[in-house]
Design an enzyme around this catalytic site. Structure first.
Site, PDB file in Angstrom:
ATOM      1  N   HIS A   1       7.649 -14.262  10.617  1.00  0.00           N
ATOM      2  CA  HIS A   1       7.589 -13.652   9.278  1.00  0.00           C
ATOM      3  C   HIS A   1       8.489 -12.425   9.223  1.00  0.00           C
ATOM      4  O   HIS A   1       8.193 -11.407   9.847  1.00  0.00           O
ATOM      5  CB  HIS A   1       6.153 -13.210   8.955  1.00  0.00           C
ATOM      6  CG  HIS A   1       5.171 -14.331   8.902  1.00  0.00           C
ATOM      7  ND1 HIS A   1       3.811 -14.139   8.951  1.00  0.00           N
ATOM      8  CD2 HIS A   1       5.359 -15.669   8.793  1.00  0.00           C
ATOM      9  CE1 HIS A   1       3.208 -15.308   8.868  1.00  0.00           C
ATOM     10  NE2 HIS A   1       4.121 -16.253   8.781  1.00  0.00           N
TER      11      HIS A   1
HETATM   12  C1  LIG Z   1       8.138 -21.730  12.627  1.00  0.00           C
HETATM   13  C2  LIG Z   1       7.822 -21.041  11.331  1.00  0.00           C
HETATM   14  C3  LIG Z   1       6.531 -21.174  10.802  1.00  0.00           C
HETATM   15  C4  LIG Z   1       6.199 -20.517   9.604  1.00  0.00           C
HETATM   16  N1  LIG Z   1       4.956 -20.737   9.036  1.00  0.00           N
HETATM   17  C5  LIG Z   1       4.692 -20.216   7.803  1.00  0.00           C
HETATM   18  C6  LIG Z   1       3.480 -20.523   7.118  1.00  0.00           C
HETATM   19  O1  LIG Z   1       2.642 -21.275   7.621  1.00  0.00           O
HETATM   20  N2  LIG Z   1       3.272 -19.948   5.907  1.00  0.00           N
HETATM   21  C7  LIG Z   1       4.182 -19.110   5.310  1.00  0.00           C
HETATM   22  O2  LIG Z   1       3.906 -18.599   4.217  1.00  0.00           O
HETATM   23  N3  LIG Z   1       5.343 -18.824   5.931  1.00  0.00           N
HETATM   24  C8  LIG Z   1       5.628 -19.379   7.134  1.00  0.00           C
HETATM   25  N4  LIG Z   1       6.829 -19.118   7.738  1.00  0.00           N
HETATM   26  C9  LIG Z   1       7.769 -18.197   7.054  1.00  0.00           C
HETATM   27  C10 LIG Z   1       8.526 -18.881   5.917  1.00  0.00           C
HETATM   28  O3  LIG Z   1       9.039 -20.122   6.337  1.00  0.00           O
HETATM   29  C11 LIG Z   1       9.658 -17.938   5.492  1.00  0.00           C
HETATM   30  O4  LIG Z   1       9.085 -16.723   5.062  1.00  0.00           O
HETATM   31  C12 LIG Z   1      10.486 -18.537   4.347  1.00  0.00           C
HETATM   32  O5  LIG Z   1      11.074 -19.750   4.735  1.00  0.00           O
HETATM   33  C13 LIG Z   1      11.581 -17.546   3.948  1.00  0.00           C
HETATM   34  O6  LIG Z   1      12.235 -18.072   2.833  1.00  0.00           O
HETATM   35  P1  LIG Z   1      13.664 -17.541   2.385  1.00  0.00           P
HETATM   36  O7  LIG Z   1      14.037 -18.303   1.179  1.00  0.00           O
HETATM   37  O8  LIG Z   1      13.600 -16.071   2.339  1.00  0.00           O
HETATM   38  O9  LIG Z   1      14.670 -17.872   3.582  1.00  0.00           O
HETATM   39  P2  LIG Z   1      14.839 -19.045   4.615  1.00  0.00           P
HETATM   40  O10 LIG Z   1      13.733 -20.032   4.512  1.00  0.00           O
HETATM   41  O11 LIG Z   1      15.091 -18.396   5.928  1.00  0.00           O
HETATM   42  O12 LIG Z   1      16.152 -19.793   4.123  1.00  0.00           O
HETATM   43  C14 LIG Z   1      17.415 -19.190   4.131  1.00  0.00           C
HETATM   44  C15 LIG Z   1      18.475 -20.268   4.227  1.00  0.00           C
HETATM   45  O13 LIG Z   1      19.737 -19.668   3.964  1.00  0.00           O
HETATM   46  C16 LIG Z   1      20.698 -20.205   4.826  1.00  0.00           C
HETATM   47  N5  LIG Z   1      21.789 -19.208   4.991  1.00  0.00           N
HETATM   48  C17 LIG Z   1      21.687 -17.990   5.559  1.00  0.00           C
HETATM   49  N6  LIG Z   1      22.867 -17.348   5.530  1.00  0.00           N
HETATM   50  C18 LIG Z   1      23.747 -18.176   4.926  1.00  0.00           C
HETATM   51  C19 LIG Z   1      25.142 -18.089   4.616  1.00  0.00           C
HETATM   52  N7  LIG Z   1      25.858 -16.994   4.928  1.00  0.00           N
HETATM   53  N8  LIG Z   1      25.730 -19.145   4.011  1.00  0.00           N
HETATM   54  C20 LIG Z   1      25.015 -20.253   3.670  1.00  0.00           C
HETATM   55  N9  LIG Z   1      23.693 -20.387   3.956  1.00  0.00           N
HETATM   56  C21 LIG Z   1      23.054 -19.368   4.573  1.00  0.00           C
HETATM   57  C22 LIG Z   1      19.935 -20.434   6.116  1.00  0.00           C
HETATM   58  O14 LIG Z   1      20.591 -21.380   6.937  1.00  0.00           O
HETATM   59  C23 LIG Z   1      18.578 -20.894   5.609  1.00  0.00           C
HETATM   60  O15 LIG Z   1      18.489 -22.297   5.510  1.00  0.00           O
HETATM   61  C24 LIG Z   1       7.170 -19.724   8.940  1.00  0.00           C
HETATM   62  C25 LIG Z   1       8.459 -19.598   9.475  1.00  0.00           C
HETATM   63  C26 LIG Z   1       8.781 -20.256  10.648  1.00  0.00           C
HETATM   64  C27 LIG Z   1      10.177 -20.102  11.193  1.00  0.00           C
END
Ligand SMILES: Cc1cc2nc3c(=O)[nH]c(=O)nc-3n(C[C@H](O)[C@H](O)[C@H](O)COP(=O)(O)OP(=O)(O)OC[C@H]3O[C@@H](n4cnc5c(N)ncnc54)[C@H](O)[C@@H]3O)c2cc1C
Length: 491
Positions: free
Chosen positions: A428
């Site tokens: 997280h």
């Molecule tokens: C193993 C694991 C278990 C988890 N379990 C839970 C849970 O049970 N419940 C919960 O609420 N949360 C959970 N989380 C946390 C949750 O998944 C994250 O908080 C959430 O995915 C974050 O969303 P986001 O949109 O901020 O970014 P992310 O999901 O991190 O997505 C960002 C995306 O942007 C892409 N990216 C980054 N930089 C660039 C760039 N320069 N150019 C193009 N693409 C780019 C990345 O490749 C990625 O695919 C877990 C996380 C993990 C890793």
């Protein structure tokens, strides 16, 4: 994917692309933003660094999944003492493709804190409620329609025996119809590739996967994105009127800083540092098809909470690296073992900085002495709970650290957690570009627009002003929905 939808997936990009709205990153923040903007009839291009794979491309929580869908195979570290290993998704759907799906709404007291300290406007419990409700339907948030995994029940039983608050956390899952109440129901995680990505494609959004945006620049009233498309080893320049950065709490500030945008960006990273304990029980508690443990203990929240982790043989073997003399237990007894965690809400914070010539940013995170004390208290209480639940031996995640048995109970734990030997991790991450009107500390305004820059928005975990103290994806989804509707003038 039907032919009409796969037409929207760009596999052979030209050197120049043009769109009205570019969304960088396809995790929950980016996928929801792109979907809602496309459904409103806008011309949207969603750009993702990782590959576009189906949820079924590998077994959930397997080594293959780490290789295919994790950034750097999961080997990413926030430097500090102790250092904290962190994990991010890197594929279409981002973290939603690899996570456990445990769902929470943002606690009301956290929203109040954000309003007070960050001057965040129009984001109290009532403002967010409609967005929670719609997102919960969109990703099918529900309870397990049958028996939870045994390892999860152990945590719950230990807490109840001690009179501590423990409950099942709902998840974004669709379960098969349950016939046998004695087995753990099978289901499918409702990740972004199962929900918002197909919706976005259907609404006309185009997706460019395997493409990393290196740097952005505002020129001639447009945003220009210099990008690298990995399969063709080619450069792609994308031109957009509006730009949403949704790369997650580490990559979003890294991209902005690489592009010279630094005001309150990447200075306030927060996380939920987590210490683990591997527990050995007299009876079987784990199996290959046990699914995700669903209980959490919230008696001491928001300071710390307890839960149960995935406990496959591979994960157990990794966890037992801290206790090499007993590692053979995993070969002989893995079914009697399970991994538990204490996850805390710290007062420490971190930074994200770009290092010339390095692809990945330098992430630093500092836990205060008070944070370490809280973690130790969490470890002590979790150990008490696990003994109450019948565990015979406990192995905390401290390198060659103490082994706790029924005889020693928690007496073998050190008075202070050793900074160099304590192994912490987190899944997280947030707060690296906090939102609000307090321009001394906020990177973006109350709706995600970067302060002082035209047509540039952030829409991901970076926005959360502080650690929410609960699993964050529910907050990220609701805030992304609210901000997209605000952008469209539909709030
Ligand atoms: C193993 C694991 C278990 C988890 N379990 C839970 C849970 O049970 N419940 C919960 O609420 N949360 C959970 N989380 C946390 C949750 O998944 C994250 O908080 C959430 O995915 C974050 O969303 P986001 O949109 O901020 O970014 P992310 O999901 O991190 O997505 C960002 C995306 O942007 C892409 N990216 C980054 N930089 C660039 C760039 N320069 N150019 C193009 N693409 C780019 C990345 O490749 C990625 O695919 C877990 C996380 C993990 C890793």
């Amino acid at each position: 994917m039907s032919n009409s939808l796969s037409d929207k997936v760009i596999t052979n990009p030209p050197e120049q692309l043009r769109c009205e709205i570019a969304v960088v990153g396809s995790g929950p923040g980016g996928a929801i933003t792109a979907c809602l903007l496309a459904e409103a009839g806008r011309n949207v291009l969603l750009i993702e660094e990782g590959p576009f794979l189906s949820l079924e491309s590998c077994i959930p929580f397997s080594k293959d999944e780490m290789v295919q869908k994790y950034r750097n195979g999961g080997l990413t570290v926030a430097m500090g003492s102790p250092k904290v290993q962190y994990v991010e998704g890197r594929c279409v759907g981002g973290g939603s493709e690899i996570n456990s799906g445990l769902y929470y709404r943002t606690p009301a007291e956290i929203l109040e804190k954000w309003r007070r300290e960050f001057q965040l406007e129009a984001l109290d419990e009532a403002d967010l409620l409609p967005h929670f409700e719609v997102c919960e339907q969109d990703v099918t948030v529900c309870y397990l329609p049958g028996k939870p995994p045994d390892a999860s029940l152990k945590l719950h039983e230990g807490a109840i025996a001690l009179g501590w608050k423990s409950f099942e956390v709902p998840r974004w899952f669709q379960y098969e119809e349950q016939v046998d109440q004695m087995t753990v129901p099978k289901g499918t995680r409702q990740s972004m590739t199962k929900t918002f990505i197909p919706r976005a494609l259907k609404a006309g959004c185009q997706i460019l996967a395997n493409t990393r945006v290196q740097v952005i620049r505002f020129q001639g009233n447009k945003w220009l994105l210099k990008s690298d498309h990995a399969p063709l080893a080619s450069h792609v320049q994308i031109e957009a009127d509006y730009l949403f950065i949704c790369g997650g709490a580490v990559q979003t500030p890294a991209l902005l800083r690489r592009s010279g945008i630094t005001n309150n960006i990447g200075n306030s990273l927060q996380m939920h540092p987590t210490i683990k304990v591997t527990a050995h029980f007299p009876e079987n508690v784990s199996s290959t098809d046990m699914g995700v443990p669903v209980h959490q203990v919230k008696e001491f929240a928001p300071r710390f909470s307890f839960g149960c982790s995935i406990s496959s043989p591979a994960y157990l073997a990794l966890a037992m690296n801290d206790h090499p003399t007993d590692r053979h237990e995993v070969d002989q007894n893995w079914q009697k073992m399970a991994i538990y965690y204490a996850m805390m809400t710290p007062s420490g914070r971190g930074t994200i900085r770009c290092v010339p010539k390095f692809r990945d940013p330098l992430v630093r995170y500092g836990l205060t002495d008070g944070d370490l004390k809280t973690l130790l208290e969490g470890l002590q209480k979790l150990s008490m709970l696990l003994f109450e639940a019948g565990a015979t031996t406990l192995y905390p995640s401290i390198t060659e650290g103490p082994k706790l048995t029924k005889q020693t109970k928690i007496n073998n734990l050190p008075d202070t957690l050793p900074r160099k030997l304590t192994n912490l991790m987190t899944i997280h991450l947030f707060s690296s570009c906090p939102m609000g009107e307090n321009q001394k500390i906020c990177a973006v305004d109350s709706f995600g627009k970067v302060h002082g820059l035209k047509n540039l928005y952030v829409a991901d975990a970076s926005l959360l002003c502080t650690a929410p103290g609960v699993n964050p994806q529910g907050s990220i989804m609701a805030i992304a929905r609210r901000n997209a509707l605000h952008f469209l003038g539909k709030l």
